[in-house]
Design a protein around this motif. Structure first.
Motif, PDB file in Angstrom:
ATOM      1  N   THR A  52       9.540   3.825  -6.496  1.00  0.00           N
ATOM      2  CA  THR A  52       9.598   4.466  -7.784  1.00  0.00           C
ATOM      3  C   THR A  52      10.603   5.599  -7.760  1.00  0.00           C
ATOM      4  O   THR A  52      11.178   6.121  -8.847  1.00  0.00           O
ATOM      5  N   LEU A  53      11.262   5.857  -6.287  1.00  0.00           N
ATOM      6  CA  LEU A  53      12.428   6.663  -6.365  1.00  0.00           C
ATOM      7  C   LEU A  53      13.863   5.826  -6.630  1.00  0.00           C
ATOM      8  O   LEU A  53      13.817   4.818  -6.262  1.00  0.00           O
ATOM      9  N   SER A  54      14.830   6.658  -7.078  1.00  0.00           N
ATOM     10  CA  SER A  54      16.099   5.910  -7.164  1.00  0.00           C
ATOM     11  C   SER A  54      16.705   5.551  -5.925  1.00  0.00           C
ATOM     12  O   SER A  54      16.098   6.232  -5.073  1.00  0.00           O
ATOM     13  N   LYS A  55      17.417   4.555  -5.978  1.00  0.00           N
ATOM     14  CA  LYS A  55      18.121   3.935  -4.680  1.00  0.00           C
ATOM     15  C   LYS A  55      18.947   5.390  -4.160  1.00  0.00           C
ATOM     16  O   LYS A  55      19.409   5.301  -2.979  1.00  0.00           O
ATOM     17  N   SER A  56      19.644   6.123  -4.874  1.00  0.00           N
ATOM     18  CA  SER A  56      20.339   7.087  -4.580  1.00  0.00           C
ATOM     19  C   SER A  56      19.507   8.142  -3.835  1.00  0.00           C
ATOM     20  O   SER A  56      19.951   8.851  -2.833  1.00  0.00           O
TER      21      SER A  56
END
Length: 103
Positions: A52-56
């Protein structure tokens, strides 16, 4: 339980955990290694399987983990008296190696 550090002593996470839990240094090192291995598995799974977290955000967490592992791979990298961590960080951040691309 509170840790009391006398003048000239350095409190480390290893020493604190040993004192608080009545464990040997070897047992604490193994416990910390197990925790670190589990977290690396979690981060790698999040990178591969999606999260659910962004790749960055995941990449920043991985980079911070790599930095911490590099700093502490041979013991307490910050409290070392021989200055090796300071020299490594200087080489890494201040005097980076130039890489020339092959033509």
């Amino acid at each position: 339980m509170t840790n009391i550090v006398r003048m000239g002593e350095i409190s480390t996470s290893i020493a604190s955990y040993m004192h608080e839990n009545g464990l040997s240094e070897e047992k604490v090192h193994q416990y910390f290694k197990t925790l670190i291995d589990k977290e690396w598995q979690y981060l790698n799974k999040g990178q591969v399987m999606g999260s659910t977290l962004s790749k960055s955000v995941i990449q920043v967490a991985i980079d911070l983990g790599r930095t911490a592992r590099y700093t502490y791979q041979c013991g307490d990298g910050i409290g070392r008296q021989d200055g090796i961590t300071k020299r490594r960080m200087k080489l890494w951040l201040v005097d980076p190696v130039e890489v020339n691309e092959a033509s």
